[in-house]
Design a protein around this motif. Structure first.
Motif, mmCIF file in Angstrom:
data_model
loop_
_atom_site.group_PDB
_atom_site.id
_atom_site.type_symbol
_atom_site.label_atom_id
_atom_site.label_comp_id
_atom_site.label_asym_id
_atom_site.label_seq_id
_atom_site.Cartn_x
_atom_site.Cartn_y
_atom_site.Cartn_z
ATOM 1 N N GLU A 65 0.829 -1.202 0.000
ATOM 2 C CA GLU A 65 0.000 0.000 0.000
ATOM 3 C C GLU A 65 0.857 1.243 0.000
ATOM 4 O OE1 GLU A 65 -2.529 -0.284 3.320
ATOM 5 O OE2 GLU A 65 -3.758 -1.934 2.497
ATOM 6 N N THR A 66 1.874 1.254 0.836
ATOM 7 C CA THR A 66 2.763 2.414 0.885
ATOM 8 C C THR A 66 3.462 2.592 -0.448
ATOM 9 O OG1 THR A 66 3.091 2.027 3.233
ATOM 10 C CG2 THR A 66 4.643 3.508 2.132
ATOM 11 N N LEU A 67 3.843 1.451 -1.035
ATOM 12 C CA LEU A 67 4.525 1.498 -2.331
ATOM 13 C C LEU A 67 3.614 2.097 -3.408
ATOM 14 C CD1 LEU A 67 6.970 0.717 -4.036
ATOM 15 C CD2 LEU A 67 5.974 -1.546 -4.345
ATOM 16 N N LEU A 68 2.375 1.679 -3.398
ATOM 17 C CA LEU A 68 1.460 2.202 -4.408
ATOM 18 C C LEU A 68 1.225 3.689 -4.233
ATOM 19 C CD1 LEU A 68 -1.201 -0.684 -4.501
ATOM 20 C CD2 LEU A 68 0.507 -0.115 -6.236
ATOM 21 N N ALA A 69 1.117 4.172 -3.003
ATOM 22 C CA ALA A 69 0.892 5.606 -2.768
ATOM 23 C C ALA A 69 2.080 6.423 -3.227
ATOM 24 C CB ALA A 69 0.616 5.838 -1.280
ATOM 25 N N GLU A 70 3.266 6.004 -2.837
ATOM 26 C CA GLU A 70 4.444 6.768 -3.241
ATOM 27 C C GLU A 70 4.663 6.692 -4.744
ATOM 28 O OE1 GLU A 70 7.699 5.332 -0.995
ATOM 29 O OE2 GLU A 70 7.046 6.208 0.917
ATOM 30 N N MET A 71 4.326 5.505 -5.317
ATOM 31 C CA MET A 71 4.479 5.380 -6.772
ATOM 32 C C MET A 71 3.520 6.326 -7.504
ATOM 33 S SD MET A 71 4.195 1.936 -9.087
ATOM 34 C CE MET A 71 5.529 1.190 -8.171
ATOM 35 N N SER A 72 2.331 6.465 -6.967
ATOM 36 C CA SER A 72 1.366 7.385 -7.594
ATOM 37 C C SER A 72 1.863 8.817 -7.525
ATOM 38 C CB SER A 72 0.008 7.276 -6.894
ATOM 39 O OG SER A 72 -0.508 5.968 -7.016
ATOM 40 N N GLN A 73 2.431 9.208 -6.387
ATOM 41 C CA GLN A 73 2.958 10.569 -6.262
ATOM 42 C C GLN A 73 4.101 10.802 -7.240
ATOM 43 O OE1 GLN A 73 4.057 11.035 -2.177
ATOM 44 N NE2 GLN A 73 1.905 11.013 -1.428
ATOM 45 N N VAL A 74 4.975 9.794 -7.316
ATOM 46 C CA VAL A 74 6.109 9.945 -8.244
ATOM 47 C C VAL A 74 5.624 10.002 -9.686
ATOM 48 C CG1 VAL A 74 8.189 8.824 -9.093
ATOM 49 C CG2 VAL A 74 7.731 8.891 -6.646
ATOM 50 N N GLN A 75 4.631 9.152 -10.007
ATOM 51 C CA GLN A 75 4.113 9.131 -11.379
ATOM 52 C C GLN A 75 3.442 10.467 -11.739
ATOM 53 O OE1 GLN A 75 4.621 6.514 -13.341
ATOM 54 N NE2 GLN A 75 3.719 7.566 -15.116
ATOM 55 N N ALA A 76 2.730 11.060 -10.769
ATOM 56 C CA ALA A 76 2.086 12.353 -11.019
ATOM 57 C C ALA A 76 3.117 13.431 -11.236
ATOM 58 C CB ALA A 76 1.182 12.712 -9.831
ATOM 59 N N ALA A 77 4.185 13.412 -10.392
ATOM 60 C CA ALA A 77 5.235 14.422 -10.570
ATOM 61 C C ALA A 77 5.915 14.253 -11.924
ATOM 62 C CB ALA A 77 6.252 14.305 -9.426
ATOM 63 N N LEU A 78 6.134 12.982 -12.319
ATOM 64 C CA LEU A 78 6.761 12.729 -13.625
ATOM 65 C C LEU A 78 5.875 13.209 -14.773
ATOM 66 C CD1 LEU A 78 9.095 11.489 -15.219
ATOM 67 C CD2 LEU A 78 7.915 9.272 -15.099
ATOM 68 N N THR A 79 4.557 12.970 -14.669
ATOM 69 C CA THR A 79 3.630 13.413 -15.729
ATOM 70 C C THR A 79 3.612 14.930 -15.847
ATOM 71 O OG1 THR A 79 2.263 11.456 -15.303
ATOM 72 C CG2 THR A 79 1.250 13.274 -16.528
#
Length: 459
Positions: A65-79
């Motif tokens: 769960e923590t991984l998915l949340a941080e991955m979403s934040q990173v993916q949004a910043a990358l986009t």
């Protein structure tokens, strides 16, 4: 003037070129800034990718769960970073296209400046040639003036001599005319004397009968036949006695007193007097009737002049309005040829179509004359409407714009006057309510076809 115009155009082109250079420098500076920003964004993208890899390595140790949340934040910043990069790239492409356009315009402006410079050089060469030609022509004018001066002096002498000769000729003609008048008067006096002599001779013959008068050789006359004693010979009298006229008058009075007695004179006098009184009364009646007729004619003339002037001014006013409307401008007027004599005056049409000088109707073109005549007809119908009006091929010489205005006015006047229009123009036909045409059937026989457009529209 041409050189000044070209020089101003060249200066304007140079100003455009300078402004284009300044704009190009600004665009180059803006491109450099955009390139720096793109480099910074690329560095941020690399840092974000490294951060993403680091976070991915850390995510292996974290929970799902923590991984998915941080991955979403990173993916949004990358986009977001990629979107910003795309926007900057689009801005860069637009600036590059604008820079290319400015460079092409600058090249064309430079070529135009060079062309204008060459044109200025050519014009300067032409100006120098015209100046040399002007100097040459001035020399020729001076030489011609030197030849003209003696010729003008000789011409002036000849003119003075001609004036003297003409003055002498006028004097001779005046003397000749005076002599001719004297001759004419002499001939008339001779004729009058001969007529008077013949008249006296006839009077003597009437009073004394046939007489033989000695006639000189200068006077024409037919002597009577020598029928003696019927013909009395009158002696030639050189000096007339002083009391001869009185004696002649006395003899004439006595002769008039001697005459035949008319026993019917009283009855004839009464008849003549009655006839005279009747005719006198008739003459008085006729004179009174003539005076009454002259008075009525004068009143009718005044009434007709008043009505004519009122109608004339009304028609002139409407004619001006319809002329301006049909011609879409211009001016026209109706002019009386003899304003002081209204009963005998004529009317002239003075028209000035748009862009032309005022002229009479005969000086206008065919279409202009037709449109002017239509304006006058419409003015007459506006002032004095009639139940029917027939127009035959009036719009034949009008173009489409004039036909449109003609049709509009025709539709307005059709509210009070029924128009029968003979035309081949489809725009005029469209304004009709009832159409009559001639068509040939299969049996080659002409037949009349009618169409009422209102009924056709209702069906």
């Amino acid at each position: 003037r041409e050189m000044e115009r070209v020089t101003q155009a060249a200066e304007w082109q140079r100003g455009l070129a300078e402004r284009a250079q300044i704009k190009r420098a600004e665009l180059v500076q803006l491109v450099e800034q955009v390139m720096v920003e793109i480099g910074q964004l690329k560095e941020e993208e690399v840092n974000l990718q490294s951060e993403s890899e680091r976070l991915a390595s850390e995510a292996a140790m974290l929970s799902q769960e923590t991984l998915l949340a941080e991955m979403s934040q990173v993916q949004a910043a990358l986009t977001a970073a990629q979107g910003q990069v795309e926007r900057q790239r689009a801005i860069l492409e637009g600036n590059v296209a604008a820079l290319n356009e400015v460079e092409s315009r600058l090249a064309s402006r430079c070529a135009r400046v060079e062309e204008l410079t060459r044109e200025i050089t050519s014009l300067m060469a032409r100006v120098n040639g015209q100046r040399e030609r002007l100097v040459h022509l001035a020399e020729q004018i001076n030489s011609v003036d030197n030849l003209i001066t003696p010729a003008e002096k000789e011409l002036e002498d000849l003119a003075k001599r001609q004036s003297a000769l003409e003055e002498e000729e006028r004097g001779q003609r005046e003397r000749l005319r005076h002599m001719e008048n004297e001759h004419t008067r002499s001939v008339l006096e001779l004729t009058r004397c001969q007529d008077e002599l013949r008249s006296l001779q006839r009077q003597i013959e009437n009073e004394l009968g046939l007489v033989d008068i000695s006639i000189s050789e200068d006077i024409n006359g037919q002597p009577p036949l020598p029928l003696h004693p019927l013909v009395s010979i009158l002696p030639v009298v050189d000096d007339l006695p002083e009391d001869l006229e009185a004696e002649i008058r006395g003899l004439r009075v006595q002769l008039s007193q001697l005459g035949t007695v008319n026993p019917n004179a009283p009855e004839e006098y009464e008849a003549v007097r009655t006839r005279y009184e009747f005719l006198t009364g008739q003459i008085n009646d006729l004179e009174q009737a003539a005076a009454d007729l002259r008075r009525v004619i004068a009143e009718l003339d005044q009434l007709m002049e008043h009505k004519f002037l009122a109608t004339f001014y009304a028609v002139s006013r409407e004619f001006k309005a319809y002329f301006k409307r049909l011609f879409n401008g211009g001016d026209a007027d109706l002019v009386l040829t003899d304003p002081e004599n209204i009963s005998q005056t004529g009317i002239d049409i003075v028209a000035r179509p748009p862009g032309k000088r005022a002229r009479t109707l005969a000086m206008l073109s065919g279409g202009e004359r037709a449109l002017t005549a239509v304006s006058l007809i419409f003015a007459l119908l506006k002032v004095r409407p009639t139940p029917f009006c027939t127009l035959d091929e009036v719009d034949a010489m009008l173009d489409e714009a004039n036909v449109g205005r003609f049709r509009q006015v025709l539709e307005e006047l059709s509210q009070q006057t029924q128009f029968i229009v003979i035309t081949h123009n489809r725009h005029t036909v469209e304004a009709a309510r009832t159409i009559y045409g001639i068509s040939m059937g299969k049996d080659t026989v002409s037949q009349v076809i009618s169409l009422r457009l209102e009924e056709a529209g209702c069906q």
